[in-house]
Design a protein around this motif. Structure first.
Motif, PDB file in Angstrom:
ATOM      1  N   ARG A   1      12.755 -10.327   3.738  1.00  0.00           N
ATOM      2  CA  ARG A   1      12.315  -9.337   4.727  1.00  0.00           C
ATOM      3  C   ARG A   1      11.311  -8.352   4.127  1.00  0.00           C
ATOM      4  N   ALA A   2      11.501  -8.002   2.851  1.00  0.00           N
ATOM      5  CA  ALA A   2      10.620  -7.021   2.218  1.00  0.00           C
ATOM      6  C   ALA A   2      10.712  -7.207   0.717  1.00  0.00           C
ATOM      7  N   ASN A   3       9.724  -7.855   0.125  1.00  0.00           N
ATOM      8  CA  ASN A   3       9.723  -8.055  -1.315  1.00  0.00           C
ATOM      9  C   ASN A   3       9.590  -6.717  -2.037  1.00  0.00           C
ATOM     10  N   PRO A   4      10.232  -6.551  -3.201  1.00  0.00           N
ATOM     11  CA  PRO A   4      10.123  -5.263  -3.904  1.00  0.00           C
ATOM     12  C   PRO A   4       8.741  -4.968  -4.480  1.00  0.00           C
ATOM     13  N   PHE A   5       7.852  -5.966  -4.530  1.00  0.00           N
ATOM     14  CA  PHE A   5       6.496  -5.713  -5.001  1.00  0.00           C
ATOM     15  C   PHE A   5       5.648  -5.128  -3.866  1.00  0.00           C
ATOM     16  N   PHE A   6       4.865  -4.074  -4.183  1.00  0.00           N
ATOM     17  CA  PHE A   6       3.916  -3.531  -3.210  1.00  0.00           C
ATOM     18  C   PHE A   6       2.776  -2.852  -3.957  1.00  0.00           C
ATOM     19  N   MET A   7       1.744  -2.473  -3.230  1.00  0.00           N
ATOM     20  CA  MET A   7       0.556  -1.847  -3.819  1.00  0.00           C
ATOM     21  C   MET A   7       0.206  -0.571  -3.065  1.00  0.00           C
ATOM     22  N   LEU A   8      -0.420   0.339  -3.772  1.00  0.00           N
ATOM     23  CA  LEU A   8      -1.016   1.541  -3.190  1.00  0.00           C
ATOM     24  C   LEU A   8      -2.477   1.538  -3.607  1.00  0.00           C
ATOM     25  N   HIS A   9      -3.385   1.780  -2.675  1.00  0.00           N
ATOM     26  CA  HIS A   9      -4.808   1.633  -3.001  1.00  0.00           C
ATOM     27  C   HIS A   9      -5.672   2.517  -2.108  1.00  0.00           C
ATOM     28  N   ARG A  10      -6.885   2.737  -2.568  1.00  0.00           N
ATOM     29  CA  ARG A  10      -7.852   3.458  -1.755  1.00  0.00           C
ATOM     30  C   ARG A  10      -8.269   2.576  -0.575  1.00  0.00           C
ATOM     31  N   PRO A  11      -8.652   3.180   0.547  1.00  0.00           N
ATOM     32  CA  PRO A  11      -9.031   2.385   1.723  1.00  0.00           C
ATOM     33  C   PRO A  11     -10.215   1.460   1.480  1.00  0.00           C
TER      34      PRO A  11
END
Length: 782
Positions: free
Chosen positions: A229-239
């Protein structure tokens, strides 16, 4: 490198090859986060002063920490961690309840330690260096008799910093810990987007991007596992971040249970990222002298866009997560019996299937579900791990010998964590299954979960699985887990400790996996949980590859595997060529495309290869031969996403940049679009390369009734004559063969042969209908 600068306040700098992470201890004793991004060289406290937030007066309608520190407003500071009370109303890092019922915490700095070794994580897996060293920082904070440790490890060459925390209760009274996360990163602005990966069974890792300019965005699992449902990997980035440019942070958690991540923007437009064990349903009681250690969190930063972030994470997983004999070893090509046989197996049918696979070049044969107890369907016998002697008269020993005598390796499927009520194990030990006494227990796939909080059950599974793995020549184990948690309750734990159940289950699982992988270091273990329901770094610390999805449809897999590629390397992604029409979608796709997609992972086959048409067998044999030549690049090369959307383009490049494999797949054909150009990535711009493909043979049935435009007699589409002609006559495919500098192949690209658009065909035209694909090979020319 970790550096401490002592001045009016203590400052800490954590440098990797290309990034810097900086924090300072404030006069009030809090840990202020100063910077995390591209590497900057700072040598003095005076230089770091430029990064400190300045305040002369408190803002309106806010809380001042204390009269001694009238400009310390915790709600408007970038902090390394935060508690509850004293004015910080954002996402907390720690929440607890004292014996008197109070919840406010006030952990203040008490000291630090910098070491060249990493402490263990109390039953949890973690990152490591092959030489046993690690650049490690521990910051200590105290609140009364409670000690909070923040731990940091630096992996310079892959630009990764890891974090975890430990809470120790040195007081006389128990405390109830309701939350302790692994990492917190506060950034000074709110101009960020979050990209995360969601889905469900058979559609894992669907990429989703959201802007978080105000409020909170949450990524979490409450399923008992890291979850599809939601993998623990994610990213934060500039638009404005792209594949190759822009600021991108990557986050992950070395944990296989309920996880939680929040991206929150405060009233003062600061962004907080927090990640760790999910606090929902969590309550851990710490008596005097007891401690709790969180899972290790992983952070990276790249100025080179999503692709740069991915390569950092890939390098980290390959060098600091995967371990044991299989960490760097090429994965064998396997044939799994599931979609060929399902539960309907016998020794003779399995040997026949294995022999057919061996003739094609398959190296490992895997017997999936149905081999034990009275297992004729999924309603019975789970937990009864003794061979069914009607199906396997000689047990695993004789079957494995027959397989290995043919020159193949042998593997099996198990699901040790689960039990059917209709089983001998459940009849003997009904209290071993998770259930609330006197209450309805909802099941998934007709099974219940064994209570791994109970050490007796863990010890039993270690010994029983050891017995199974020792009973034949077993080289591979597929470890499955086919349901999520419900009605979570441990018959073993006391009622007041039921909030510890989900986490203690994962600790029990790690104990089992750790013991078995140590006892059987030669076995290649593949994790599986209804496909990708437990695809995480915790599993990868024990099992070097994971079955990415039960969906083997090539089109779906192009999206699923592309999703995984943002955080996980190809060598740990199990990928199979299956039958057509596909068993999950009923979609028909070309054998070439099914192979080309699966080749960008740990390749396997999952179909009845004995019943394939002669042409498909010949084609499969050539594919397997080709894969063996390029396997090292496909599994361990640097991976680049060139293009996504209707056309997918990927490339893997060897470490020395002398060899590369590219792939292009088209989802749906666009009429009269004759020109495609393939842009390479990751090559040496100054080196000369040969770019080429291996020309295939075209089945004339692809043209349907168009055959009549060239045939002297009328041929009925799909009729007997049409099928007979197609059986014996194959048309040549287009050839690409070019020599050019790496700079040309990357910047200008290769203009490919004309795509068929309805106006004519010869051997120089590229037939590229729906779901078509091509593989291209790039080799340095000496």
């Amino acid at each position: 490198m970790i550096k401490k600068i002592t001045g009016s306040q203590e400052l800490f700098i954590l440098n990797t090859d290309h990034t810097s992470y900086m924090l300072a201890i404030t006069p009030s004793g809090h840990a202020e986060h100063l910077y995390y991004g591209a590497r900057i060289d700072v040598d003095s406290a005076e230089e770091l002063e430029a990064l400190r937030q300045k305040r002369e007066f408190e803002p309106g309608n806010a809380i001042v920490y204390s009269a001694d520190h009238p400009t310390t407003v915790l709600e408007d500071m970038c902090l390394e961690f935060s508690g509850t009370g004293h004015g910080d109303i954002r996402e907390p890092f720690i929440e607890l309840v004292r014996a008197d019922g109070s919840r406010t915490t006030d952990f203040l700095y008490r000291g630090c330690e910098i070491t060249d070794s990493k402490p263990s994580l109390s039953g949890l897996p973690g990152s490591y260096n092959a030489d046993g060293t690690a650049e490690h920082l521990c910051l200590a904070f105290k609140d009364g008799a409670m000690l909070l440790e923040l731990h940091y490890c630096v992996y310079p060459e892959c630009d990764v910093i890891t974090r975890w925390a430990k809470l120790v209760n040195n007081g006389d009274h128990a405390i109830e810990l309701e939350r302790l996360l692994s990492t917190q990163l506060d950034l000074p602005d709110n101009e960020w987007q979050t990209t995360s990966f969601h889905g469900a069974w058979t559609r894992e890792m669907e990429k989703s991007t959201a802007s978080v300019s105000h409020g909170k965005f949450v990524i979490e699992s409450r399923t008992g596992c890291s979850s599809n449902r939601a993998n623990p990997f994610f990213m934060l980035h500039r638009p404005d971040a792209t594949e190759d440019s822009g600021a991108v942070y990557g986050f992950n958690l070395i944990y296989s249970g309920n996880h939680y991540a929040a991206v929150e923007v405060s009233a003062y437009r600061k962004t907080r990222i927090a990640q760790g064990v999910n606090p929902a349903g969590f309550r851990f009681i710490l008596e005097k002298g007891e401690s709790f250690t969180t899972p290790e969190a992983v952070m990276t930063y790249s100025e080179n866009g999503f692709s740069g972030q991915s390569r950092n994470m890939h390098r980290f997983v390959k060098d600091h997560i995967l371990r044991g004999e299989w960490a760097k070893a090429e994965r064998p090509i396997l044939l799994n019996s599931w979609e060929a046989s399902y539960f309907n197996i016998s020794e003779s049918s399995l040997v026949s299937l294995a022999k057919a696979g061996h003739e094609l070049g398959v190296e490992l044969f895997v017997m999936d579900d149905g081999w034990f107890g009275d297992r004729s369907d999924d309603t019975r016998s789970l937990g009864d791990w003794d061979p069914n002697h009607k199906k396997l008269p000689g047990g695993l020993g004789r079957l494995s010998k027959k397989i290995t005598d043919h020159g193949m390796q042998f593997g099996i499927w198990v699901e040790p964590e689960m039990v059917n009520v209709n089983s001998r194990l459940y009849e003997q030990h009904p209290d071993w299954a998770m259930a609330i006494n006197g209450k309805l227990h909802s099941e998934g796939r007709h099974q219940r979960i064994l209570d791994l909080c109970n050490p007796e059950i863990c010890d039993y599974l270690i010994e029983k699985m050891s017995e199974v793995f020792s009973s034949g020549k077993i080289s591979y184990v597929k470890w499955d887990m086919n349901r999520i948690f419900s009605d979570v309750y441990s018959p073993y734990l006391l009622p007041k400790r039921q909030g510890e159940t989900a986490h203690r289950y994962i600790l029990g699982l790690y104990k089992i996996m750790g013991a078995l992988t140590k006892r059987f270091p030669h076995i290649l273990f593949e994790g599986c949980a209804s496909g990708g329901n437990r695809f995480d770094l915790g599993i990868l610390c024990y099992f070097p590859q994971i079955w990415a999805s039960d969906n083997t449809d090539a089109l779906c897999r192009s999206h699923i595997q592309e999703g995984y590629s943002y955080g996980y390397p190809q060598c740990c992604i199990g990928a199979h060529v299956s039958g057509s029409p596909n068993h999950q979608t009923l979609r028909s796709t070309p054998l070439e495309t099914r192979f080309n997609i699966a080749a960008f992972g740990a390749l396997g086959y999952e179909l009845d290869v004995g019943k394939m048409f002669r042409w498909d067998k010949e084609h499969t044999r050539l594919q397997i031969t080709l894969y063996k030549v390029w396997r090292d690049v496909l599994q361990y090369g640097d991976f680049y996403r060139i293009r996504s959307g209707n056309v997918h383009e990927w490339i893997c490049v060897s470490d020395d940049k002398t060899r590369a494999v590219g792939m292009m797949m088209q989802e749906s054909v666009e009429p009269n679009t004759q020109a495609h150009r393939f842009y390479c990535k990751g090559l040496d711009p100054d080196r000369t390369y040969r770019f080429h493909n291996i020309s295939g043979r075209v089945n004339i049935k692809l043209f349907g009734s168009l055959i009549n435009t060239m045939s002297p007699i009328r041929i009925r589409q799909d009729g007997m004559l049409h099928n007979m002609i197609a059986r014996f006559i194959k048309m040549g495919g287009e050839v690409e063969d070019h020599t050019a500098k790496g700079s040309v192949l990357m910047s200008a690209g290769v203009a490919l042969r004309q795509q068929f658009s309805g106006t004519g065909y010869n051997e120089n035209v590229r037939l590229f209908p729906d779901f078509s694909s091509r593989m291209y090979f790039i080799e340095a020319v000496e």
